[in-house]
Motif scaffolding. Structure first.
Motif, PDB file in Angstrom:
ATOM      1  N   GLN A   8      56.779 -33.589 -23.977  1.00  0.00           N
ATOM      2  CA  GLN A   8      55.575 -33.706 -23.924  1.00  0.00           C
ATOM      3  C   GLN A   8      54.271 -34.559 -22.790  1.00  0.00           C
ATOM      4  OE1 GLN A   8      54.244 -33.279 -27.302  1.00  0.00           O
ATOM      5  NE2 GLN A   8      53.583 -30.706 -27.851  1.00  0.00           N
ATOM      6  N   GLU A   9      54.937 -36.444 -23.399  1.00  0.00           N
ATOM      7  CA  GLU A   9      54.189 -37.547 -22.540  1.00  0.00           C
ATOM      8  C   GLU A   9      54.440 -37.384 -20.990  1.00  0.00           C
ATOM      9  OE1 GLU A   9      55.753 -40.508 -25.089  1.00  0.00           O
ATOM     10  OE2 GLU A   9      54.109 -40.546 -26.792  1.00  0.00           O
ATOM     11  N   LEU A  10      56.395 -36.960 -20.946  1.00  0.00           N
ATOM     12  CA  LEU A  10      56.420 -37.236 -19.134  1.00  0.00           C
ATOM     13  C   LEU A  10      55.773 -36.213 -18.642  1.00  0.00           C
ATOM     14  CD1 LEU A  10      58.727 -38.516 -17.200  1.00  0.00           C
ATOM     15  CD2 LEU A  10      60.226 -37.006 -18.432  1.00  0.00           C
ATOM     16  N   VAL A  11      55.679 -34.852 -19.183  1.00  0.00           N
ATOM     17  CA  VAL A  11      55.026 -34.398 -18.495  1.00  0.00           C
ATOM     18  C   VAL A  11      53.231 -34.907 -18.410  1.00  0.00           C
ATOM     19  CG1 VAL A  11      53.383 -31.715 -18.414  1.00  0.00           C
ATOM     20  CG2 VAL A  11      55.853 -32.074 -18.651  1.00  0.00           C
ATOM     21  N   ALA A  12      52.670 -34.997 -18.261  1.00  0.00           N
ATOM     22  CA  ALA A  12      50.837 -35.867 -18.731  1.00  0.00           C
ATOM     23  C   ALA A  12      51.588 -36.947 -17.932  1.00  0.00           C
ATOM     24  CB  ALA A  12      50.559 -36.402 -20.723  1.00  0.00           C
ATOM     25  N   GLN A  13      52.513 -37.441 -17.823  1.00  0.00           N
ATOM     26  CA  GLN A  13      52.502 -38.911 -16.886  1.00  0.00           C
ATOM     27  C   GLN A  13      52.508 -38.700 -15.863  1.00  0.00           C
ATOM     28  OE1 GLN A  13      54.918 -41.347 -19.411  1.00  0.00           O
ATOM     29  NE2 GLN A  13      53.904 -41.717 -20.558  1.00  0.00           N
ATOM     30  N   MET A  14      53.381 -37.417 -15.183  1.00  0.00           N
ATOM     31  CA  MET A  14      54.118 -36.844 -14.236  1.00  0.00           C
ATOM     32  C   MET A  14      52.894 -36.706 -12.779  1.00  0.00           C
ATOM     33  SD  MET A  14      57.441 -37.739 -13.084  1.00  0.00           S
ATOM     34  CE  MET A  14      58.615 -37.739 -14.380  1.00  0.00           C
ATOM     35  N   PRO A  15      53.001 -36.775 -11.944  1.00  0.00           N
ATOM     36  CA  PRO A  15      52.017 -35.922 -11.015  1.00  0.00           C
ATOM     37  C   PRO A  15      52.099 -34.189 -11.360  1.00  0.00           C
ATOM     38  CG  PRO A  15      53.347 -37.665  -9.829  1.00  0.00           C
ATOM     39  CD  PRO A  15      54.088 -37.399 -11.234  1.00  0.00           C
ATOM     40  N   GLU A  16      51.197 -34.118 -10.884  1.00  0.00           N
ATOM     41  CA  GLU A  16      50.631 -32.517 -11.047  1.00  0.00           C
ATOM     42  C   GLU A  16      52.150 -31.624 -10.338  1.00  0.00           C
ATOM     43  OE1 GLU A  16      47.192 -29.307 -10.582  1.00  0.00           O
ATOM     44  OE2 GLU A  16      46.852 -30.873 -10.465  1.00  0.00           O
ATOM     45  N   ILE A  17      52.157 -32.432  -9.424  1.00  0.00           N
ATOM     46  CA  ILE A  17      53.184 -31.093  -8.917  1.00  0.00           C
ATOM     47  C   ILE A  17      54.843 -31.182  -9.098  1.00  0.00           C
ATOM     48  CG2 ILE A  17      54.552 -33.148  -7.272  1.00  0.00           C
ATOM     49  CD1 ILE A  17      53.547 -29.535  -5.424  1.00  0.00           C
ATOM     50  N   LEU A  18      55.101 -32.132  -9.553  1.00  0.00           N
ATOM     51  CA  LEU A  18      56.603 -32.308 -10.649  1.00  0.00           C
ATOM     52  C   LEU A  18      56.261 -32.075 -12.071  1.00  0.00           C
ATOM     53  CD1 LEU A  18      57.719 -36.268  -9.432  1.00  0.00           C
ATOM     54  CD2 LEU A  18      58.306 -33.686  -8.369  1.00  0.00           C
ATOM     55  N   GLN A  19      54.720 -31.767 -12.700  1.00  0.00           N
ATOM     56  CA  GLN A  19      54.887 -30.773 -13.941  1.00  0.00           C
ATOM     57  C   GLN A  19      55.586 -29.863 -14.159  1.00  0.00           C
ATOM     58  OE1 GLN A  19      50.798 -31.104 -14.502  1.00  0.00           O
ATOM     59  NE2 GLN A  19      50.927 -33.685 -15.238  1.00  0.00           N
ATOM     60  N   PRO A  20      56.345 -28.987 -13.492  1.00  0.00           N
ATOM     61  CA  PRO A  20      56.854 -27.843 -13.530  1.00  0.00           C
ATOM     62  C   PRO A  20      58.587 -27.939 -13.959  1.00  0.00           C
ATOM     63  CG  PRO A  20      54.439 -26.846 -11.809  1.00  0.00           C
ATOM     64  CD  PRO A  20      54.788 -29.042 -12.109  1.00  0.00           C
ATOM     65  N   LEU A  21      58.041 -28.937 -12.856  1.00  0.00           N
ATOM     66  CA  LEU A  21      60.047 -29.464 -12.958  1.00  0.00           C
ATOM     67  C   LEU A  21      60.488 -29.705 -14.390  1.00  0.00           C
ATOM     68  CD1 LEU A  21      62.233 -29.546 -11.415  1.00  0.00           C
ATOM     69  CD2 LEU A  21      61.975 -31.792 -10.600  1.00  0.00           C
ATOM     70  N   ILE A  22      59.500 -30.989 -14.565  1.00  0.00           N
ATOM     71  CA  ILE A  22      60.060 -31.394 -16.131  1.00  0.00           C
ATOM     72  C   ILE A  22      59.800 -30.403 -17.517  1.00  0.00           C
ATOM     73  CG2 ILE A  22      58.596 -33.492 -18.092  1.00  0.00           C
ATOM     74  CD1 ILE A  22      60.241 -34.139 -14.954  1.00  0.00           C
ATOM     75  N   VAL A  23      59.229 -29.250 -17.078  1.00  0.00           N
ATOM     76  CA  VAL A  23      58.388 -27.854 -17.804  1.00  0.00           C
ATOM     77  C   VAL A  23      60.516 -27.327 -17.912  1.00  0.00           C
ATOM     78  CG1 VAL A  23      57.610 -26.012 -18.714  1.00  0.00           C
ATOM     79  CG2 VAL A  23      56.977 -28.333 -18.449  1.00  0.00           C
ATOM     80  N   ALA A  24      60.977 -26.904 -16.587  1.00  0.00           N
ATOM     81  CA  ALA A  24      61.243 -26.674 -16.535  1.00  0.00           C
ATOM     82  C   ALA A  24      63.311 -27.334 -17.213  1.00  0.00           C
ATOM     83  CB  ALA A  24      62.115 -26.584 -14.795  1.00  0.00           C
ATOM     84  N   LEU A  25      63.296 -28.135 -16.961  1.00  0.00           N
ATOM     85  CA  LEU A  25      63.897 -29.330 -17.185  1.00  0.00           C
ATOM     86  C   LEU A  25      64.143 -29.218 -19.449  1.00  0.00           C
ATOM     87  CD1 LEU A  25      64.079 -32.535 -15.486  1.00  0.00           C
ATOM     88  CD2 LEU A  25      65.733 -30.675 -14.982  1.00  0.00           C
ATOM     89  N   ALA A  26      63.253 -28.449 -19.806  1.00  0.00           N
ATOM     90  CA  ALA A  26      63.061 -29.316 -20.638  1.00  0.00           C
ATOM     91  C   ALA A  26      63.605 -27.702 -21.559  1.00  0.00           C
ATOM     92  CB  ALA A  26      61.506 -28.978 -21.281  1.00  0.00           C
ATOM     93  N   GLY A  27      62.762 -26.636 -20.741  1.00  0.00           N
ATOM     94  CA  GLY A  27      63.718 -24.997 -20.778  1.00  0.00           C
ATOM     95  C   GLY A  27      64.765 -25.295 -20.724  1.00  0.00           C
ATOM     96  N   ALA A  28      65.617 -26.281 -20.231  1.00  0.00           N
ATOM     97  CA  ALA A  28      67.547 -25.994 -20.266  1.00  0.00           C
ATOM     98  C   ALA A  28      67.500 -26.425 -21.899  1.00  0.00           C
ATOM     99  CB  ALA A  28      67.779 -26.604 -18.712  1.00  0.00           C
ATOM    100  N   VAL A  29      67.015 -27.303 -22.657  1.00  0.00           N
ATOM    101  CA  VAL A  29      67.615 -27.740 -24.150  1.00  0.00           C
ATOM    102  C   VAL A  29      67.428 -26.988 -24.567  1.00  0.00           C
ATOM    103  CG1 VAL A  29      67.226 -29.720 -25.200  1.00  0.00           C
ATOM    104  CG2 VAL A  29      66.603 -29.220 -22.412  1.00  0.00           C
ATOM    105  N   PRO A  30      68.676 -26.238 -25.219  1.00  0.00           N
ATOM    106  CA  PRO A  30      68.593 -26.137 -26.277  1.00  0.00           C
ATOM    107  C   PRO A  30      67.906 -26.223 -27.858  1.00  0.00           C
ATOM    108  CG  PRO A  30      71.049 -26.374 -25.423  1.00  0.00           C
ATOM    109  CD  PRO A  30      70.183 -27.523 -24.722  1.00  0.00           C
TER     110      PRO A  30
END
Length: 191
Positions: A8-30
């Motif tokens: 959550q903190e990483l998503v909030a700190q990232m530029p808007e263009i990279l936020q979906p990538l962080i969310v996708a990476l989180a989705g890959a975590v069991p």
């Protein structure tokens, strides 16, 4: 600090263009998966539709890799067992054995311990597969296990890759949308 808070903190700190990538990476975590990643993205400030889509895509891509790997591993093991059985028959009879084809069933191959009994978890999974079928296990599985585990077990049981991926994709999209809509609605109500 736990993993979800860090995402959550990483998503909030990232530029808007990279936020979906962080969310996708989180989705890959069991145990986080698409639905948890969607919640992370929404709480981190992403639009709910973007967060849901990114989380589901990250979860599904991870499942694709695991299903493909499990399916290949199962094929290699089955082929090796067939060759070994054919060689044993050939050695016993002295005549080349005819190789049969593996039946296309949903009957999972059981893990066997020293005593020849199926492991308890594998037996529970097999019972659920027989009772609910691939659609039921895929759609209800996220209530008990991460989709990564369920998909891997289905593929290693001999269910076709296409069938596993179809039902897992449907489950990922459904659960991510449901949880994302609830979280999105709650954040809108609070705001």
């Amino acid at each position: 600090m736990d993993l979800i808070t860090r995402f959550q903190e990483l998503v909030a700190q990232m530029p808007e263009i990279l936020q979906p990538l962080i969310v996708a990476l989180a989705g890959a975590v069991p145990f986080i998966e698409g639905e948890g990643a969607a919640a992370i993205g929404i709480i981190g400030g992403l639009h709910p539709a973007v967060a849901i889509t990114a989380g589901a895509i990250g979860n599904f891509l991870c499942v694709v890799v695991l299903v493909t790997t499990s399916s290949r591993a199962r094929s290699a093991v089955v082929s090796r067992r067939r060759r070994a059985e054919a060689n044993r028959r050939e050695a016993a009879v002295g005549v080349p054995a005819e190789g049969g084809t593996e039946p296309d069933t949903l009957e999972p191959t059981a893990e066997v311990d020293e005593r020849g009994k199926k492991s308890a978890r594998r037996k529970k999974f097999q019972n659920a597969l027989v009772r609910y079928g691939v659609p039921g296990v895929s759609l209800l599985g996220p209530l008990l296990l991460p989709t990564q585990f369920t998909a891997t077990m289905l593929a290693s049981s001999g269910v076709s890759k296409a069938r596993v991926l179809f039902w897992q994709g449907l489950a990922i999209a459904g659960w991510s949308t449901l949880i994302g809509a609830v979280i999105g609605g709650a954040t809108q109500a609070v705001a």
